[in-house]
Design an enzyme around this catalytic site. Structure first.
Site, PDB file in Angstrom:
ATOM      1  N   ARG A   1       0.952  -1.204   0.012  1.00  0.00           N
ATOM      2  CA  ARG A   1      -0.010   0.059   0.021  1.00  0.00           C
ATOM      3  C   ARG A   1       1.070   1.267  -0.117  1.00  0.00           C
ATOM      4  O   ARG A   1       0.292   2.345  -0.475  1.00  0.00           O
ATOM      5  CB  ARG A   1      -0.995  -0.233   1.324  1.00  0.00           C
TER       6      ARG A   1
ATOM      7  N   GLU B   1       5.736  -7.772  15.665  1.00  0.00           N
ATOM      8  CA  GLU B   1       5.197  -8.283  17.030  1.00  0.00           C
ATOM      9  C   GLU B   1       5.188  -9.768  17.156  1.00  0.00           C
ATOM     10  O   GLU B   1       5.223 -10.396  18.128  1.00  0.00           O
ATOM     11  CB  GLU B   1       3.561  -7.798  17.157  1.00  0.00           C
TER      12      GLU B   1
END
Length: 174
Positions: free
Chosen positions: A59, A96
């Site tokens: 994106r 993460e």
């Protein structure tokens, strides 16, 4: 004035339970909102002499290319490993749930370039920090970071502003 935030749709429990996905495709589908987004990002950095805009896939490509065109600058894609055909430089970074790596062509930037990093969303700041390190590794000047949406509750500015680089977002989610 276009309300950019109203063109971003929350999708609960996607891609997994507990996550609220921020869908920007309605923003891209609205030509007036898309134009306002590109103009706002470009206008904020217009006076800095940007020569290249770099965006991480995928994106970041969709946001970065029109901003580069608006600024009269070139565009450099930051891709996943193995996607670029010539010699590359790479930067790995923590997620993460593990690590990831982005690459750019080794000759994509020169020390004379003044570079803006653009993406759709800044969450923890790890991806954009890695792109910023790639820029600096080439000797180019990193001017700052711009995005449509910032998840400010994750404190990405703690990562991105540590070296004095500006972060500009159109919409902030606390």
């Amino acid at each position: 004035m276009v309300d950019i935030a109203s063109r971003i749709v929350d999708i609960p429990d996607y891609p997994e339970p507990g996550v609220i996905f921020k869908d920007i495709t309605p923003l891209f589908a609205d030509p007036e909102a898309l134009r306002a987004t590109v103009d706002a990002l470009a206008d904020h950095f217009r006076e800095l002499g940007v020569t290249k805009v770099i965006g991480p896939e995928a994106r970041g490509f969709m946001v970065g290319v029109p901003v580069a065109l608006e600024l009269g600058a070139g565009f450099v894609p930051a891709r996943k490993p193995g996607k670029l055909p010539r010699k590359t430089i790479s930067m790995s970074y923590e997620l993460e749930y593990g690590t990831d790596t982005l690459e750019i062509h080794a000759d994509a930037l020169t020390p004379e370039d003044r570079v803006l990093v653009i993406d759709d969303l800044i969450a923890t700041g790890g991806t954009l920090a890695a792109v910023g390190k790639l820029v600096q590794e080439t000797g180019a000047t990193l001017l700052g970071y711009g995005c449509i949406l910032e998840l400010s509750f994750l404190h990405p500015r703690n990562v991105l502003e540590t070296e004095g680089h500006e972060v500009f977002s159109l919409v902030s989610v606390d």
